[in-house]
Design an enzyme around this catalytic site. Structure first.
Site, PDB file in Angstrom:
ATOM      1  N   SER A 117     -19.031  18.574  -3.342  1.00  0.00           N
ATOM      2  CA  SER A 117     -20.056  18.281  -4.397  1.00  0.00           C
ATOM      3  C   SER A 117     -20.131  16.764  -4.678  1.00  0.00           C
ATOM      4  CB  SER A 117     -19.428  19.081  -5.828  1.00  0.00           C
ATOM      5  OG  SER A 117     -20.153  18.690  -6.578  1.00  0.00           O
ATOM      6  N   TYR A 141     -13.331  19.693 -12.206  1.00  0.00           N
ATOM      7  CA  TYR A 141     -13.997  20.208 -11.229  1.00  0.00           C
ATOM      8  C   TYR A 141     -14.195  19.328 -10.028  1.00  0.00           C
ATOM      9  CZ  TYR A 141     -17.914  22.121  -8.445  1.00  0.00           C
ATOM     10  OH  TYR A 141     -18.844  22.366  -7.453  1.00  0.00           O
ATOM     11  N   LYS A 145     -12.440  18.827  -5.847  1.00  0.00           N
ATOM     12  CA  LYS A 145     -13.359  18.669  -4.395  1.00  0.00           C
ATOM     13  C   LYS A 145     -12.633  17.468  -3.769  1.00  0.00           C
ATOM     14  CE  LYS A 145     -15.878  22.454  -5.076  1.00  0.00           C
ATOM     15  NZ  LYS A 145     -15.826  23.624  -4.115  1.00  0.00           N
TER      16      LYS A 145
END
Ligand SMILES: NC(=O)c1ccc[n+]([C@@H]2O[C@H](COP(=O)([O-])OP(=O)(O)OC[C@H]3O[C@@H](n4cnc5c(N)ncnc54)[C@H](O)[C@@H]3O)[C@@H](O)[C@H]2O)c1
Length: 323
Positions: A117, A141, A145
């Site tokens: 992402s 988050y 990643k």
């Protein structure tokens, strides 16, 4: 024909990639726990309803299906939730991906495409942001990643895996035949929330922050049409199978729209007005994210076909009113 295993193939992006794989004649296997995906989204392939944390069961699927390549979409995806409940994100996105990588190693499967992402960049210094920018995620988050990207780098260094990390910017739109579309239970993406407001399912649309250092004070994002992104996965897969080098690639169009611009476009396309409320910033939102897509165009010869905000909104709106 080539066998491809897709984790998270019942979710939004995974199901669109499964559709493209099916249409192109690949043999598709899917692992999904249906925590946010749904059966209706799966148009091709064989589905195993499984959680990635069940390593032994995942391993038997890998041994039975024997895929040449694995596309890994499964994960938890809501930035704001990751700020409030980081452990859920580290457990699902990092812990369960490690489980999957261990199962792959045991089953001797070593080609891997990872759904990364733009959140890995945090607040980039250079816009459009190139892949060489430092990874400094500003929310859990994005951290998850970046951690998996690092693990993949180490595994590739050790000769255990060939991978492409595709760093998606904001994915939008629905399959143009209207068979599948965004199917989130928790709707957090701007375009989808705006469509819900246009439909009357939300009483108003809240803008999270109007004091960002951008032209109109709202955040700017690079929106990419889901089927263009799906095409990038097929190209990345074929590139790896042809012996291509492991690396990370940005997936975006290289231009951005502000929140206000998106809202205006949603009103224009849907021909519906709705109430907009100016709220406070959300934790974990960088002001501007735009991809430098030079590398993916060069390496994979990827060409954006549907670079149109109007088209993304139109297909998502048609899906929304049908469902
Ligand atoms: N949507 C975006 O704009 C965007 C942007 C950047 C990156 N991504 C990444 O793309 C991937 C797919 O995102 P999406 O928008 O399609 O989300 P989604 O929630 O629709 O899809 C995720 C799928 O994974 C499944 N899943 C989750 N945890 C699982 C587990 N432990 N075991 C088995 N299945 C599990 C869910 O049931 C769901 O079907 C995610 O990894 C996400 O982080 C998405």
């Amino acid at each position: 024909m080539l066998k491809v295993l897709v984790t998270g193939g019942a979710g939004y992006i995974g199901s669109h990639v499964v559709k493209l794989l099916g249409e192109r004649g690949y043999q598709v296997g899917i692992i999904d726990n249906l925590s946010s995906g749904s059966l209706k989204q799966v148009l091709y392939g064989k589905l195993w309803v499984l959680d990635l944390k069940e390593r032994e069961k995942v391993l038997s699927v890998l041994k039975e299906f024997k895929p040449e390549v694995l596309l890994h979409f499964a994960g938890s995806i809501v930035v704001e939730e990751s700020v409030k409940d980081p452990l859920k994100y580290y457990e699902n996105n990092v812990g369960n991906t490690i489980e999957l990588l261990c199962a792959m190693k045991e089953a001797k499967i070593n080609n891997f495409i990872f759904s990364s992402s733009a959140a890995v960049y945090g607040i980039p210094e250079i816009i459009p942001v190139p892949e060489t920018a430092e990874l400094r995620p500003i929310n859990p988050y994005g951290q998850t990643k970046a951690m998996i990207e690092k693990i993949l780098e180490d595994l590739a260094q050790a000769g255990e895996i060939n991978y492409i990390s595709l760093r998606y910017f904001n994915v939008a739109g629905a399959d143009r035949e209207g068979k599948i579309g965004p199917n989130y239970r928790q709707v957090t993406h701007l375009i989808l929330r705006a469509l819900k407001a246009a439909k009357g399912e939300l009483p108003f649309l809240e803008i999270y922050g109007t004091d960002y250092p951008t032209s109109d004070g709202t955040c700017i994002r690079d929106y990419i049409y889901v089927m263009d992104l799906a095409e990038a996965h097929l190209l990345a897969m074929e590139y790896l199978l042809d012996g291509g080098k492991s690396m990370a690639l940005n997936c975006g169009y290289g231009r951005g729209f502000s929140v206000r611009e998106v809202i205006e476009e949603v009103k224009r396309v849907t021909k519906r007005d709705f109430k907009v409320v100016e709220g406070r910033r959300r934790p974990g939102d960088p002001p501007i994210l735009i991809a430098d897509n030079t590398k993916i165009k060069e390496i994979l010869n990827w060409r954006p076909t549907y670079d149109s905000l109007e088209y993304m909104i139109k297909t998502a709106w048609e899906w929304e009113i049908k469902n």
